[in-house]
Design a protein around this motif. Structure first.
Motif, PDB file in Angstrom:
ATOM      1  N   ASN A 143       0.827  -1.217   0.000  1.00  0.00           N
ATOM      2  CA  ASN A 143       0.000   0.000   0.000  1.00  0.00           C
ATOM      3  C   ASN A 143       0.856   1.260   0.000  1.00  0.00           C
ATOM      4  O   ASN A 143       0.559   2.229  -0.714  1.00  0.00           O
ATOM      5  N   THR A 183       2.377   1.739  -3.393  1.00  0.00           N
ATOM      6  CA  THR A 183       1.365   2.229  -4.336  1.00  0.00           C
ATOM      7  C   THR A 183       1.172   3.724  -4.190  1.00  0.00           C
ATOM      8  O   THR A 183       1.084   4.460  -5.182  1.00  0.00           O
ATOM      9  N   LEU A 238       4.647  -5.050  -9.542  1.00  0.00           N
ATOM     10  CA  LEU A 238       3.323  -5.654  -9.654  1.00  0.00           C
ATOM     11  C   LEU A 238       3.453  -7.163  -9.787  1.00  0.00           C
ATOM     12  O   LEU A 238       2.659  -7.912  -9.213  1.00  0.00           O
ATOM     13  N   SER A 279      -5.000  -2.299  -5.981  1.00  0.00           N
ATOM     14  CA  SER A 279      -4.672  -0.879  -6.002  1.00  0.00           C
ATOM     15  C   SER A 279      -3.357  -0.631  -6.732  1.00  0.00           C
ATOM     16  O   SER A 279      -3.233   0.305  -7.532  1.00  0.00           O
ATOM     17  N   LEU A 280      -2.352  -1.475  -6.466  1.00  0.00           N
ATOM     18  CA  LEU A 280      -1.078  -1.346  -7.174  1.00  0.00           C
ATOM     19  C   LEU A 280      -1.259  -1.605  -8.666  1.00  0.00           C
ATOM     20  O   LEU A 280      -0.690  -0.890  -9.505  1.00  0.00           O
ATOM     21  N   THR A 326      -2.685   1.474 -10.285  1.00  0.00           N
ATOM     22  CA  THR A 326      -1.664   2.500 -10.484  1.00  0.00           C
ATOM     23  C   THR A 326      -0.785   2.157 -11.678  1.00  0.00           C
ATOM     24  O   THR A 326      -0.480   3.022 -12.513  1.00  0.00           O
ATOM     25  N   TRP A 384      -7.288   6.597  -2.294  1.00  0.00           N
ATOM     26  CA  TRP A 384      -7.065   6.856  -3.714  1.00  0.00           C
ATOM     27  C   TRP A 384      -7.979   7.941  -4.278  1.00  0.00           C
ATOM     28  O   TRP A 384      -7.835   8.321  -5.434  1.00  0.00           O
TER      29      TRP A 384
END
Length: 467
Positions: free
Chosen positions: A184, A187, A210, A235-236, A239, A354
């Motif tokens: 997290n 990210t 990733l 989430s990564l 991104t 985010w």
């Protein structure tokens, strides 16, 4: 009665003579022992089996898996439980995949093909090129990212140098809250770099990380941490996907967005799912797939009652962009009105991490971008200009890319509908700022600006960095 092989082939483990029907490397008994750690790499004869070839030709991965399990090379069929362990699926999930419609989620197809070691030339989709990015130290990188995010912002060159100095380590067999928090934090760090400098800066490094994070999904994890891990990886992946989008690496973006959405939906992360679908819609719009974009935006609204007001405003602006591209002025204005209404109800403290970027400047810019496509044809020119101007004046340095892209759009709008001299002045600011970005999207917007300038018979000078 066992048929003895004519060529004298023997089991790679016990040395026993293999059956003529067994084209694999092991006898039936040893194959089940070897399979505990994962499927072996099968020889060409295995993949030449007619039913397996037919399943591959039908583009149905469920059928491919079923034929793989029932291949005579195994001596006796592999169980769905055994196959499920390899593919990280339950027996019930695997049964549905084998007997249901062809799976279409690219990230899953890639994962299953990779696990089963299916030759790339037999597949109907392309496997990622894993040789394009140098391997990096998993734990070492995440510690660097976490420390950097928690202390000071280093330069892009320094960050790249730190990452290039890392070394490969063994993937963990168990993942917990420490690794989840590190993902997290990494990210958030990458998202800040992306917003400030554009997606071309450290995209390869993000792709490498990733892959590391996806490998974490195969590690042991407590039930309580599993959803959090999937959300972190999703989430990564989002991104990384947006960086690919910004670099106009559209195939990579599609694959990573699909992975991100898969993680968000499996973990039940409704808010992250909405953000991913919004980004997928924007990507579809950019690549000319307007109806796909509208479909993604509508899909995001299926759980609107669980979203914050800010998230709903974001989705309405995405819908407005699609409607404007399609030339539907009433629908565009309705979506913008809905976005304004929901944004007026925002409580930033309720938003996930985010969504912190979506402030008044971002809202003005997104709605201004939507209005741009109808304003250049003479409708609501003043409203579009006011919103883009508010975005340009309101964005802080941390949102340098958004500020620059809004400036470019404002220059194009004024060039198309107003005073070319004023537009040239605005363009000078836009191009000077763009020199500091690594954004192919910004470069394409500049190309659009030059087309408007050409129609207005105005020459836009080539800028220099920091001009």
């Amino acid at each position: 009665m066992t048929v003895v092989a004519d060529n004298g082939r023997t089991c790679a483990t016990c040395g026993g003579i293999l059956s003529r029907m067994n084209v694999g490397p092991w006898c039936s008994k040893c194959s089940h022992v070897e399979s505990a750690e994962g499927p072996p790499e099968m020889p060409a004869e295995f993949w030449a089996h007619a039913p397996l070839r037919e399943a591959l030709a039908a583009w149905h991965m469920g059928s491919v898996i079923a034929e793989y399990r029932n291949h005579p090379a195994h001596g006796q069929p592999l169980s769905q439980i055994q196959m499920g362990q390899w593919l990280d699926l339950s027996q019930a999930q695997l049964s549905r995949i084998e007997n249901g419609p062809p799976p279409e989620m690219l990230s899953k197809l890639v994962k299953w093909a990779t696990v089963l070691r299916i030759p790339a030339d037999l597949l109907w989709f392309k496997l990622p090129n894993r040789a394009t990015v140098e391997s990096v130290d998993r734990q070492g990188f995440l510690r660097v990212a976490a420390a950097t995010a928690a202390t000071v912002m280093v330069s892009p060159d320094r960050l790249t140098q730190m990452l290039s100095e890392t070394r490969t380590t063994i993937n963990p067999t168990r993942v917990g809250t420490v690794e989840i928090n590190q993902i997290n934090e990494a990210t958030q760090l990458f998202a800040r770099w992306d917003a400030t400098y554009g997606g071309g800066l450290v995209r390869d490094v993000v792709v490498a990380q990733l892959r590391v994070a996806v490998a974490y999904l195969r590690a042991s994890c407590s039930p309580g941490d599993r959803a959090a891990l999937q959300t972190a990886v999703g989430s990564l992946a989002h991104t990384a996907a947006f960086m690919a989008f910004d670099a106009c690496a559209h195939s990579d973006a599609d694959s990573m967005f699909a992975l991100a959405l898969d993680c968000a939906e499996e973990s039940g992360a409704v808010n992250l799912r909405a953000k991913i679908l919004s980004s997928m819609a924007r990507h579809a719009i950019w690549t000319g797939r307007h109806h796909d974009g509208l479909g993604y935006a509508r899909r995001a609204f299926t759980e609107a009652d669980q979203l914050t007001a800010t998230e709903r405003a974001m989705l309405h602006t995405t819908q407005a962009r699609v409607h404007a591209k399609l030339g539907d002025i009433p629908a565009t204005l309705t979506s913008i009105a809905n976005a304004d209404r929901d944004f007026s109800r925002c409580v930033p403290g309720n938003d996930p991490a985010w969504m912190r970027y979506y402030d008044s400047a971002q809202h003005a810019g997104d709605t201004g971008h939507a209005l741009f496509d109808i304003a250049v044809h003479g409708s609501f020119v003043g409203e579009a200009r006011d919103r883009l101007t508010a975005a340009v004046n309101g964005h802080a340095d941390a949102a340098a890319r958004s500020r620059t892209m809004s400036t470019i759009k404002l220059a194009s709008l004024v060039m198309a509908t107003g005073d070319p001299d004023e537009a040239t002045s605005i363009a000078g600011q836009a191009l000077g700022r763009a020199c500091d970005l690594k954004s192919q999207r910004a470069a394409e917007d500049i190309a659009e600006l030059r087309r408007y300038a050409h129609r207005a018979k105005v020459r836009i000078p080539t800028p220099t960095a920091n001009s």
